[in-house]
Write an enzyme that holds these catalytic residues in place. Structure first.
Site, PDB file in Angstrom:
ATOM      1  N   ASP A 180      -2.909   1.968  12.629  1.00 41.16           N
ATOM      2  CA  ASP A 180      -2.531   1.080  11.525  1.00 41.16           C
ATOM      3  C   ASP A 180      -1.166   0.492  11.847  1.00 41.16           C
ATOM      4  O   ASP A 180      -0.171   1.199  11.808  1.00 41.16           O
ATOM      5  CB  ASP A 180      -2.403   1.871  10.217  1.00 41.16           C
ATOM      6  N   ARG A 188       2.648   2.695  12.170  1.00 42.20           N
ATOM      7  CA  ARG A 188       2.644   4.029  12.773  1.00 42.20           C
ATOM      8  C   ARG A 188       3.486   4.055  14.044  1.00 42.20           C
ATOM      9  O   ARG A 188       4.256   4.994  14.269  1.00 42.20           O
ATOM     10  CB  ARG A 188       1.213   4.455  13.108  1.00 42.20           C
ATOM     11  N   LYS A 281      -9.092  -6.190   6.131  1.00 47.87           N
ATOM     12  CA  LYS A 281      -9.321  -5.125   5.152  1.00 47.87           C
ATOM     13  C   LYS A 281      -8.715  -5.533   3.809  1.00 47.87           C
ATOM     14  O   LYS A 281      -7.832  -6.403   3.780  1.00 47.87           O
ATOM     15  CB  LYS A 281      -8.731  -3.792   5.657  1.00 47.87           C
ATOM     16  N   HIS A 282      -9.215  -5.009   2.684  1.00 46.77           N
ATOM     17  CA  HIS A 282     -10.206  -3.975   2.477  1.00 46.77           C
ATOM     18  C   HIS A 282     -11.323  -4.603   1.649  1.00 46.77           C
ATOM     19  O   HIS A 282     -11.204  -4.683   0.430  1.00 46.77           O
ATOM     20  CB  HIS A 282      -9.617  -2.806   1.702  1.00 46.77           C
ATOM     21  N   HIS A 294      -7.565   6.803  -2.465  1.00 47.26           N
ATOM     22  CA  HIS A 294      -7.134   8.076  -1.896  1.00 47.26           C
ATOM     23  C   HIS A 294      -7.207   9.196  -2.947  1.00 47.26           C
ATOM     24  O   HIS A 294      -7.439  10.362  -2.618  1.00 47.26           O
ATOM     25  CB  HIS A 294      -5.683   7.987  -1.392  1.00 47.26           C
ATOM     26  N   ASP A 367     -13.745   2.323   5.336  1.00 53.20           N
ATOM     27  CA  ASP A 367     -12.399   2.861   5.178  1.00 53.20           C
ATOM     28  C   ASP A 367     -12.483   4.364   5.474  1.00 53.20           C
ATOM     29  O   ASP A 367     -13.581   4.928   5.615  1.00 53.20           O
ATOM     30  CB  ASP A 367     -11.919   2.598   3.747  1.00 53.20           C
TER      31      ASP A 367
END
Length: 495
Positions: A180, A188, A281-282, A294, A367
């Site tokens: 990501d 990251r 995305k998404h 999440h 995802d």
């Protein structure tokens, strides 16, 4: 006497008469001879003229024949050329894709549909090297790819070395090495390696200049490719009118569907021009949802017309730009689907709308499947099977990889999912994986599988790390974890 005179007179008159007759005869004969001569001359003249004309005509015909013969000698008559039928153009990419898949065992086909963390297949709590444990894992489960987080990155040399080793372990099965890296708050690589920071997408969108989005894409694509990564889960194509009231926040280009679409398309182009696959995305768009998948179920209350007027415009622009991937979120859209089935498991959302209405023919990936919106309602195997049946090509980060893998394998063996359906997904996957083996003219080019584009080659192993090992687990890390993300990490797409 008088009688004698008369007699003489008669004789003279007779003589004159005879002479006159003779003269007339001579005259007639002369005239006849004259006219005969004239006629003979005419006949001769006509014959002579006829002969002359005939001879002239023959000369002309002879000259014409000679000229034609000369022309025939000058003109080279080529034998008819045998024209071979045109050869059919060979699509070498399709040939390579077919060759890669046709002899692949079913077990390997199924494994190739997953992108997972290296921890989830090695059993190591924190993977920072690729050694024997990674090799053994890939020998058993040749997955489609790995996704890395900042916990896997110590420094540039270590990361380059790990990626290079990983890519070369199963050369017959090229890997997606993903991360990501959106820029701004989700990066990251940028947390542990010094790279050029591009800022939040909300700030770029507010500026209105699509070249800034393109530049952000080329910047990110360049340093990811340099490290050895080939898939970036970016850009965000969600529409966010109020960043403070959305889980996406400043990761979106904004609330204008047209502008957001243009920005996403520009970033797709920038990333992929650097040799890295991008991922929109998404889908179908979570910018208007306050909840976070999440943490549990998140519901989008829009109907289909509202999606077409906003979210679909942005995704369509990115699709038309050639995005290699589209990530489908777990949000529920009951006004479109009819119930609270997550979009990632919905045939209506993936097959009918994303593929059908928006015409997307690239790779559809879910995802991260370890999110609560999935794990609270579905087991790992059930979720993976449902996603593939709905039309997804790849399953990202299942809660338990081995369970999900075995569930899909059993589904294929039992006919719940046709093997041809698996092959369709693998064809899409390998068209992207093998694209660099074909040049712009469609010809096959040499490519060394596992070759790392980054300067510095093999890299160095950080001090204290065992050579060839899977990396020691820092003090305090739990051994044998199933790829859990450290506290505070959001999951593969960074939401």
């Amino acid at each position: 006497m008088g009688k004698k005179i008369n007699q003489d007179y008669d004789e003279k008159r007779l003589y004159r008469r005879k002479r006159r007759i003779r003269n007339q005869i001579i005259a007639y004969v002369t005239v006849v001879i004259f006219f005969a001569a004239i006629m003979a001359g005419v006949v001769f003249g006509v014959r002579a003229l006829t002969k002359l004309l005939s001879e002239k005509r023959q000369e002309e015909e002879l000259a014409k024949q000679l000229e034609e013969m000369e022309n025939e000698e000058e003109t080279v008559i080529e034998p008819p050329i045998s024209v071979a039928p045109p050869e059919e153009e060979v699509d070498w990419l399709e040939e390579m894709v077919a060759s890669s898949i046709e002899n692949m065992p079913l077990e390997d086909k199924v494994a190739g549909l997953f992108i997972v963390t290296p921890e989830s297949v090695t059993g190591v709590g924190q993977v920072i090297q690729a050694g024997e444990a990674t090799q053994e894992a890939l020998n058993k489960y040749p997955v489609g790819g790995f996704v890395y987080f900042d916990q896997n990155i110590v420094d540039k040399e270590q990361f380059v070395q790990m990626l290079s080793n990983t890519m070369g372990m199963r050369p017959e099965y090229p890997l997606f090495l993903a991360v990501d890296e959106e820029g701004g708050s989700v990066r990251r690589v940028g947390k542990n390696i010094e790279v050029t920071e591009v800022g939040d997408m909300a700030d770029i969108g507010a500026g209105g200049d699509t070249m800034k989005a393109y530049d952000a894409g080329t910047t990110i694509g360049f340093y990811l490719y340099e490290l050895g990564l080939n898939l970036d889960f970016a850009p965000v194509a969600d529409i966010v009118a109020d960043p403070s009231n959305s889980a996406i926040g400043k990761r979106s280009f904004g609330g204008d569907p047209v502008l957001a679409g243009d920005m996403a398309a520009a970033m797709v182009t920038g990333i992929q021009e650097r040799g890295v696959s991008s991922c929109l995305k998404h889908f179908p768009g979570i910018g208007s949802v306050a909840g976070d998948t999440h943490d549990g179920m998140a519901v989008l209350e829009k109907n289909l017309d509202e999606l077409r007027a906003a979210e679909f415009q942005a995704f369509r622009a990115g699709i038309e730009a050639g995005a290699h991937f589209v990530m489908v979120s777990h949000i529920s859209v009951p006004n479109v689907v009819g119930d609270n089935t997550p979009s990632s498991l919905s045939e209506e959302m993936i097959t009918n709308l994303l593929r059908g209405e928006l015409g997307y023919n690239g790779i559809v990936i879910t995802d991260a499947m370890n999110m609560t919106a999935i794990t609270e309602y579905y087991t790992a195997d059930d979720a993976a099977v449902r996603a593939l049946k709905a039309g997804a090509d790849m399953v990202l980060m299942p809660e338990n990889f081995e369970t999900a893998y075995q569930g899909v394998l059993n589904a294929v063996k039992e006919g719940v999912i046709a093997e041809e359906r698996i092959n369709e997904s693998l064809k899409r996957i390998y068209r992207v994986k093998l694209r660099d083996r074909i040049d712009a003219e469609g010809n096959v080019v040499d490519s060394v599988v596992g070759e790392n584009p980054a300067e510095g080659g093999e890299g160095t192993v950080p001090e204290g790390q065992a050579e060839g090992g899977e990396g020691t687990v820092p003090e305090g890390e739990a051994e044998g974890g199933e790829g859990t993300v450290p506290e505070g990490e959001a999951g593969a797409e960074g939401a």
